[in-house]
Design a protein around this motif. Structure first.
Motif, PDB file in Angstrom:
ATOM      1  N   GLU A   1      -9.368  -6.340  51.477  1.00 66.22           N
ATOM      2  CA  GLU A   1     -10.313  -5.222  51.396  1.00 66.22           C
ATOM      3  C   GLU A   1      -9.598  -3.960  50.924  1.00 66.22           C
ATOM      4  O   GLU A   1     -10.103  -3.214  50.085  1.00 66.22           O
ATOM      5  CB  GLU A   1     -10.971  -5.006  52.768  1.00 66.22           C
ATOM      6  CG  GLU A   1     -12.183  -4.089  52.743  1.00 66.22           C
ATOM      7  CD  GLU A   1     -11.822  -2.621  52.766  1.00 66.22           C
ATOM      8  OE1 GLU A   1     -12.530  -1.823  52.118  1.00 66.22           O
ATOM      9  OE2 GLU A   1     -10.813  -2.259  53.417  1.00 66.22           O
ATOM     10  N   ARG A   2      -8.397  -3.722  51.429  1.00 63.26           N
ATOM     11  CA  ARG A   2      -7.619  -2.538  51.030  1.00 63.26           C
ATOM     12  C   ARG A   2      -7.264  -2.603  49.553  1.00 63.26           C
ATOM     13  O   ARG A   2      -7.354  -1.611  48.838  1.00 63.26           O
ATOM     14  CB  ARG A   2      -6.350  -2.445  51.888  1.00 63.26           C
ATOM     15  CG  ARG A   2      -5.492  -1.248  51.576  1.00 63.26           C
ATOM     16  CD  ARG A   2      -6.273   0.009  51.957  1.00 63.26           C
ATOM     17  NE  ARG A   2      -5.450   1.156  52.117  1.00 63.26           N
ATOM     18  CZ  ARG A   2      -5.323   2.123  51.204  1.00 63.26           C
ATOM     19  NH1 ARG A   2      -5.954   2.030  50.058  1.00 63.26           N
ATOM     20  NH2 ARG A   2      -4.575   3.168  51.447  1.00 63.26           N
ATOM     21  N   LEU A   3      -6.865  -3.771  49.079  1.00 64.43           N
ATOM     22  CA  LEU A   3      -6.528  -3.929  47.660  1.00 64.43           C
ATOM     23  C   LEU A   3      -7.758  -3.730  46.777  1.00 64.43           C
ATOM     24  O   LEU A   3      -7.669  -3.119  45.705  1.00 64.43           O
ATOM     25  CB  LEU A   3      -5.907  -5.301  47.411  1.00 64.43           C
ATOM     26  CG  LEU A   3      -4.579  -5.598  48.104  1.00 64.43           C
ATOM     27  CD1 LEU A   3      -4.139  -7.027  47.836  1.00 64.43           C
ATOM     28  CD2 LEU A   3      -3.507  -4.620  47.699  1.00 64.43           C
ATOM     29  N   SER A   4      -8.892  -4.219  47.230  1.00 65.38           N
ATOM     30  CA  SER A   4     -10.108  -4.090  46.424  1.00 65.38           C
ATOM     31  C   SER A   4     -10.558  -2.635  46.304  1.00 65.38           C
ATOM     32  O   SER A   4     -11.210  -2.269  45.321  1.00 65.38           O
ATOM     33  CB  SER A   4     -11.233  -4.956  46.992  1.00 65.38           C
ATOM     34  OG  SER A   4     -11.723  -4.414  48.202  1.00 65.38           O
ATOM     35  N   ARG A   5     -10.212  -1.806  47.268  1.00 65.12           N
ATOM     36  CA  ARG A   5     -10.605  -0.392  47.223  1.00 65.12           C
ATOM     37  C   ARG A   5     -10.015   0.346  46.036  1.00 65.12           C
ATOM     38  O   ARG A   5     -10.543   1.372  45.631  1.00 65.12           O
ATOM     39  CB  ARG A   5     -10.196   0.335  48.505  1.00 65.12           C
ATOM     40  CG  ARG A   5     -11.216   0.176  49.608  1.00 65.12           C
ATOM     41  CD  ARG A   5     -10.915   1.151  50.730  1.00 65.12           C
ATOM     42  NE  ARG A   5     -10.238   0.427  51.796  1.00 65.12           N
ATOM     43  CZ  ARG A   5      -9.468   0.967  52.715  1.00 65.12           C
ATOM     44  NH1 ARG A   5      -9.233   2.255  52.724  1.00 65.12           N
ATOM     45  NH2 ARG A   5      -8.922   0.223  53.643  1.00 65.12           N
ATOM     46  N   VAL A   6      -8.919  -0.145  45.475  1.00 63.43           N
ATOM     47  CA  VAL A   6      -8.336   0.504  44.299  1.00 63.43           C
ATOM     48  C   VAL A   6      -8.668  -0.270  43.019  1.00 63.43           C
ATOM     49  O   VAL A   6      -8.050  -0.045  41.981  1.00 63.43           O
ATOM     50  CB  VAL A   6      -6.803   0.704  44.446  1.00 63.43           C
ATOM     51  CG1 VAL A   6      -6.488   1.630  45.594  1.00 63.43           C
ATOM     52  CG2 VAL A   6      -6.081  -0.608  44.573  1.00 63.43           C
ATOM     53  N   GLY A   7      -9.629  -1.167  43.105  1.00 66.16           N
ATOM     54  CA  GLY A   7     -10.107  -1.867  41.923  1.00 66.16           C
ATOM     55  C   GLY A   7      -9.368  -3.136  41.569  1.00 66.16           C
ATOM     56  O   GLY A   7      -9.554  -3.679  40.477  1.00 66.16           O
ATOM     57  N   ILE A   8      -8.540  -3.634  42.463  1.00 66.14           N
ATOM     58  CA  ILE A   8      -7.819  -4.884  42.207  1.00 66.14           C
ATOM     59  C   ILE A   8      -8.761  -6.052  42.470  1.00 66.14           C
ATOM     60  O   ILE A   8      -9.485  -6.076  43.461  1.00 66.14           O
ATOM     61  CB  ILE A   8      -6.561  -4.969  43.094  1.00 66.14           C
ATOM     62  CG1 ILE A   8      -5.575  -3.860  42.707  1.00 66.14           C
ATOM     63  CG2 ILE A   8      -5.908  -6.350  43.004  1.00 66.14           C
ATOM     64  CD1 ILE A   8      -4.411  -3.699  43.656  1.00 66.14           C
ATOM     65  N   ASP A   9      -8.773  -7.013  41.565  1.00 64.41           N
ATOM     66  CA  ASP A   9      -9.558  -8.239  41.724  1.00 64.41           C
ATOM     67  C   ASP A   9      -8.805  -9.123  42.715  1.00 64.41           C
ATOM     68  O   ASP A   9      -7.770  -9.691  42.377  1.00 64.41           O
ATOM     69  CB  ASP A   9      -9.708  -8.929  40.372  1.00 64.41           C
ATOM     70  CG  ASP A   9     -10.450 -10.251  40.457  1.00 64.41           C
ATOM     71  OD1 ASP A   9     -11.103 -10.525  41.491  1.00 64.41           O
ATOM     72  OD2 ASP A   9     -10.367 -11.025  39.485  1.00 64.41           O
ATOM     73  N   VAL A  10      -9.300  -9.215  43.933  1.00 63.08           N
ATOM     74  CA  VAL A  10      -8.567  -9.900  44.999  1.00 63.08           C
ATOM     75  C   VAL A  10      -9.469 -10.877  45.727  1.00 63.08           C
ATOM     76  O   VAL A  10     -10.661 -10.626  45.908  1.00 63.08           O
ATOM     77  CB  VAL A  10      -7.950  -8.878  45.990  1.00 63.08           C
ATOM     78  CG1 VAL A  10      -9.008  -8.011  46.630  1.00 63.08           C
ATOM     79  CG2 VAL A  10      -7.083  -9.554  47.032  1.00 63.08           C
ATOM     80  N   THR A  11      -8.875 -11.989  46.123  1.00 65.27           N
ATOM     81  CA  THR A  11      -9.571 -13.008  46.898  1.00 65.27           C
ATOM     82  C   THR A  11      -8.688 -13.400  48.073  1.00 65.27           C
ATOM     83  O   THR A  11      -7.504 -13.659  47.893  1.00 65.27           O
ATOM     84  CB  THR A  11      -9.825 -14.273  46.044  1.00 65.27           C
ATOM     85  OG1 THR A  11     -10.485 -13.888  44.838  1.00 65.27           O
ATOM     86  CG2 THR A  11     -10.666 -15.283  46.788  1.00 65.27           C
ATOM     87  N   ALA A  12      -9.276 -13.440  49.271  1.00 68.21           N
ATOM     88  CA  ALA A  12      -8.558 -13.918  50.460  1.00 68.21           C
ATOM     89  C   ALA A  12      -9.085 -15.304  50.805  1.00 68.21           C
ATOM     90  O   ALA A  12     -10.292 -15.464  51.024  1.00 68.21           O
ATOM     91  CB  ALA A  12      -8.754 -12.969  51.637  1.00 68.21           C
ATOM     92  N   VAL A  13      -8.207 -16.281  50.813  1.00 67.12           N
ATOM     93  CA  VAL A  13      -8.607 -17.663  51.062  1.00 67.12           C
ATOM     94  C   VAL A  13      -7.536 -18.398  51.855  1.00 67.12           C
ATOM     95  O   VAL A  13      -6.352 -18.063  51.759  1.00 67.12           O
ATOM     96  CB  VAL A  13      -8.872 -18.440  49.748  1.00 67.12           C
ATOM     97  CG1 VAL A  13     -10.090 -17.913  49.020  1.00 67.12           C
ATOM     98  CG2 VAL A  13      -7.671 -18.412  48.832  1.00 67.12           C
ATOM     99  N   PRO A  14      -7.933 -19.418  52.613  1.00 66.06           N
ATOM    100  CA  PRO A  14      -6.918 -20.231  53.285  1.00 66.06           C
ATOM    101  C   PRO A  14      -6.035 -20.934  52.252  1.00 66.06           C
ATOM    102  O   PRO A  14      -6.467 -21.204  51.131  1.00 66.06           O
ATOM    103  CB  PRO A  14      -7.723 -21.255  54.086  1.00 66.06           C
ATOM    104  CG  PRO A  14      -9.148 -20.964  53.869  1.00 66.06           C
ATOM    105  CD  PRO A  14      -9.280 -19.878  52.870  1.00 66.06           C
ATOM    106  N   PHE A  15      -4.809 -21.218  52.641  1.00 67.05           N
ATOM    107  CA  PHE A  15      -3.895 -21.916  51.741  1.00 67.05           C
ATOM    108  C   PHE A  15      -4.524 -23.166  51.151  1.00 67.05           C
ATOM    109  O   PHE A  15      -4.305 -23.476  49.986  1.00 67.05           O
ATOM    110  CB  PHE A  15      -2.609 -22.318  52.482  1.00 67.05           C
ATOM    111  CG  PHE A  15      -1.579 -21.235  52.535  1.00 67.05           C
ATOM    112  CD1 PHE A  15      -0.801 -20.928  51.438  1.00 67.05           C
ATOM    113  CD2 PHE A  15      -1.370 -20.525  53.699  1.00 67.05           C
ATOM    114  CE1 PHE A  15       0.161 -19.933  51.480  1.00 67.05           C
ATOM    115  CE2 PHE A  15      -0.408 -19.528  53.766  1.00 67.05           C
ATOM    116  CZ  PHE A  15       0.352 -19.233  52.651  1.00 67.05           C
ATOM    117  N   THR A  16      -5.301 -23.872  51.935  1.00 67.69           N
ATOM    118  CA  THR A  16      -5.890 -25.126  51.459  1.00 67.69           C
ATOM    119  C   THR A  16      -6.842 -24.908  50.287  1.00 67.69           C
ATOM    120  O   THR A  16      -7.118 -25.851  49.546  1.00 67.69           O
ATOM    121  CB  THR A  16      -6.641 -25.834  52.606  1.00 67.69           C
ATOM    122  OG1 THR A  16      -7.599 -24.926  53.160  1.00 67.69           O
ATOM    123  CG2 THR A  16      -5.670 -26.297  53.684  1.00 67.69           C
TER     124      THR A  16
END
Length: 182
Positions: free
Chosen positions: A23-38
């Motif tokens: 969420e913090r990374l997305s606030r500056v416009g970074i395309d980010v996804t948080a997912v389990p390693f699997t």
């Protein structure tokens, strides 16, 4: 810039920390996804990886180390790593004296040490998580009682956000440099 925040979580603390970082990374416009390693299958097209795991027995969870064994060789993106246990850099389930002693004696998990020797690891942070009664076997519960540990949520959200902000700044700067260099 594309970033994946991969995590291994047993009881949800690490997952929530990964989501806060994303969420913090997305606030500056970074395309980010948080997912389990699997769920992390391809890392060749990412600009950075933020990888974290709960710590059990002093080591990252099996699914994290298994993923690293399968994908580390093809990972060229810069890495930021985080570990979640009863003992964080700024908070802990234990009192200040014991926490200080434990921090001085803490060793990085084997997976983190291995990555440091072969990859561009920018940082490794330790965060305290949530410790609930009944999560541990009886010997863990005994350890908590004997050493004055407290059950509950020990996550330091300000420290997590500050750490994520340093990643956002580095990734954002790297992206600006890549655009300027074209």
């Amino acid at each position: 810039m594309r970033v994946i925040v991969g995590y291994a979580s047993r009881s949800g603390s690490t997952q929530a920390i990964a989501a806060a970082i994303a969420e913090r990374l997305s606030r500056v416009g970074i395309d980010v996804t948080a997912v389990p390693f699997t769920a992390v299958t391809a890392v060749g097209d990412v600009d950075a990886l933020v990888l974290g795991s709960a710590i059990h027995g002093g080591q990252w969870l099996d699914e994290a180390t298994r993923w690293l064994g399968e994908h580390a060789a093809t990972t060229v993106a810069p890495l930021w790593l985080f570990s979640v246990s009863t003992l964080g850099d700024t908070s802990s389930a234990f009192g200040p004296r014991l926490s200080g002693l434990l921090r001085r004696r803490r060793r990085e998990p084997d997976a983190v040490r291995a990555l440091r020797s072969s990859h561009d690891v920018r940082d490794h942070a330790d965060f305290a998580g949530v410790v609930e009664r009944g999560q541990w076997p009886w010997v863990g519960d005994l350890f908590m009682r004997l050493f004055g540990g407290r059950y509950g949520d020990h996550r330091d959200w300000r420290a997590i956000d500050a750490w994520a902000a340093t990643i956002a700044t580095a990734v954002d700067a790297a992206g600006a440099g890549a655009v300027a260099g074209r």
